[in-house]
Design an enzyme around this catalytic site. Structure first.
Site, short mmCIF file in Angstrom:
data_model
loop_
_atom_site.label_atom_id
_atom_site.label_comp_id
_atom_site.label_asym_id
_atom_site.label_seq_id
_atom_site.Cartn_x
_atom_site.Cartn_y
_atom_site.Cartn_z
N ASP A 220 4.04 59.94 -59.13
CA ASP A 220 4.89 60.57 -58.12
C ASP A 220 4.32 60.28 -56.72
O ASP A 220 3.36 60.91 -56.29
CB ASP A 220 4.93 62.08 -58.43
CG ASP A 220 5.82 62.87 -57.48
OD1 ASP A 220 6.13 62.38 -56.39
OD2 ASP A 220 6.19 64.00 -57.85
N HIS B 71 1.49 38.65 -40.57
CA HIS B 71 2.89 38.88 -40.91
C HIS B 71 3.71 37.63 -40.63
O HIS B 71 4.62 37.28 -41.37
CB HIS B 71 3.48 40.00 -40.06
CG HIS B 71 3.14 41.37 -40.56
ND1 HIS B 71 3.29 41.74 -41.86
CD2 HIS B 71 2.66 42.46 -39.92
CE1 HIS B 71 2.93 43.00 -42.02
NE2 HIS B 71 2.52 43.45 -40.85
N LYS C 143 -1.04 56.21 -42.64
CA LYS C 143 0.09 55.49 -43.24
C LYS C 143 -0.41 54.18 -43.86
O LYS C 143 -0.01 53.80 -44.95
CB LYS C 143 1.14 55.22 -42.16
CG LYS C 143 2.43 54.59 -42.68
CD LYS C 143 2.43 53.08 -42.74
CE LYS C 143 3.77 52.56 -43.21
NZ LYS C 143 3.77 51.10 -43.42
N GLU D 260 6.51 45.80 -48.66
CA GLU D 260 5.92 45.40 -47.37
C GLU D 260 5.01 44.17 -47.51
O GLU D 260 4.06 44.18 -48.30
CB GLU D 260 5.11 46.58 -46.80
CG GLU D 260 4.59 46.27 -45.40
CD GLU D 260 4.03 47.49 -44.66
OE1 GLU D 260 4.47 48.62 -44.93
OE2 GLU D 260 3.14 47.28 -43.82
#
Ligand code: MEV
Length: 418
Positions: free
Chosen positions: A275, A372, A259, A85
């Site tokens: 993990d 972005h 998130k 990302e």
């Protein structure tokens, strides 16, 4: 009519990588070029990957970058982050730069205690079964500890037992200090080994014996003061607090908030060969313990600066698993310079806080698309044939015009090249 292809391929696991690729080529209609992409060696060689998981046909590289500026407990860290990302690493580095102005992150962690769960059913009386397990605690711990002499040697091992009554069955929690390991293997082995003894003690039947990823006894925490001027003024501080309150009141927002925290956390977890799913399950489980909540909290201090704090389960290890065998993970641990799993846990919690602060700051000010857009524009400009001499100019024009499109990029490139 064309013959239907079947995914039932017996003995796929016994085939060589080459042979598996042959099968795949037929099944999916892959061409030679596509097969070559899968076969391309990366820093994780195919033969090593083949030993890590089943049915290997290739490796899947993700970009690895470095977040800068992190000062945690007075130590400087460069942080390897593996993520697909854009903007994540720039955002974390930026937040860490601001945190640095007021002394950086102050982080801490619990002992590396993991929980192994043993579910005991078919009981006449769950209370009696609970008491019987508690009365035999030392015997159960001794049996569990026989399974892992190495962990014992390093001061770890099964340390205590808790028993919970759930409906008609009981759940025995085996509390295991995993030291510098994540601990899933050790804990699962101990839980399985203790099961027959627990059946004998309780007269019940054990069904599940497995680690819990809700590692509430292995929390990591970090806090930092973010200077109000560096954030953009006291108004920005107030807006970040409002953004935090939105997440605290609304699970729809809270999921996205958390998130964003995991953008940072999972990138470091992945880069160190740990993990990611275990950490994500633990984080969201912890966030949901008392009604789904943000993992980081914010308030204003008496100087008007923003204080951020994060706390979450952080079961990562430095020994065992992919961390010990993946060549890039090993180098990433070296770059971090962490000496213990707990130090790594503290670093990762700090990255989570930095990531959240950066997201809330951007969202409560300009939104995230502008950041972005620049990276996206760079890719489009390159696709349109912009070379290094004109690249920045093409990007600047497209961002200013808010027209980040290939056709416009081509026009600008042509004009500038004239
Ligand atoms: C995007 O990957 C993450 C954010 O949506 C997080 C957030 O909204 O807090 C920007």
């Amino acid at each position: 009519m064309s013959e239907k292809k079947s995914s039932q391929i017996s003995g796929f696991y016994k085939l060589s990588i080459e042979e598996r690729l042959e099968k795949l080529k037929d099944f999916a209609g892959l061409n030679e070029q596509e097969i070559a992409v899968l076969k391309k060696e990366s820093s994780l060689e195919l033969k090593s990957a083949d030993k890590m998981i089943e049915n290997v046909i290739g490796t899947m590289p993700v970009p690895l970058g470095i977040a800068t500026n992190f000062l945690i407990n007075g130590e400087n860290y460069l942080i390897p982050m593996a993520t697909e990302e854009p903007s994540v690493i720039a955002a974390a580095s930026n937040a860490a730069r601001i945190a640095r102005l007021k002394g950086g992150f102050t982080a801490g962690s619990d002992e590396s205690i993991m929980i192994g769960q043993i579910q005991v059913t078919d009981l006449k009386n769950p209370d009696d079964a609970k008491n019987a397990v508690i009365a035999n605690k030392q015997k159960i711990l001794a049996l569990a500890n026989e399974q892992d002499p190495v962990l014992n040697k390093f001061g770890g091992g099964a340390k205590d037992i808790e028993v919970r009554i759930l409906d008609k069955f009981i759940v025995v929690h085996l509390l295991v200090d995993c030291r510098d390991a994540m601990g899933a293997n050790a804990v699962n082995t101990m839980a399985e080994a203790a099961a027959p003894l627990i059946e004998e003690i309780t007269g019940g039947e054990v069904i599940l014996k497995i680690i819990s990823n809700l590692a509430v006894k292995r929390l990591a925490r970090s806090s930092a003061v973010f200077d109000k001027e560096a954030l953009g003024g006291e108004e920005v501080v107030d807006r970040i607090i409002l953004a935090y309150k939105f997440a605290a009141k609304d699970p729809y927002r809270c999921a996205t908030n958390n998130k964003g925290i995991m953008n940072g956390i999972s990138s470091v977890v992945l880069a160190t060969g740990n993990d990611t799913r275990a950490i994500e399950a633990g984080a969201h489980g912890y966030a949901a313990l008392n009604g789904y909540s943000p993992l980081a909290k914010y308030r204003k201090n008496s100087d008007g600066d923003l204080v951020g704090e994060i706390e979450l389960p952080m079961a990562v290890g430095l020994i065992g698993g992919a961390t010990a065998v993946h060549p890039t993970a090993k180098i990433n641990v070296k770059i971090l310079g962490v000496k213990t799993a707990r130090e790594l846990e503290e670093v990762i919690a700090s990255v989570g806080l930095a990531q959240n602060l950066a997201a809330l700051r951007a969202l409560s000010a300009e939104g995230i698309q502008r950041g972005h857009m620049k990276l996206h524009a760079k890719n489009i400009a390159k696709m349109a044939g912009a070379d290094d001499r004109i690249l920045d100019k093409v990007v600047e024009i497209m961002v200013r015009e808010r027209k980040v499109r290939l056709d416009r990029a081509r026009e600008i490139v042509e004009e500038l090249k004239k």
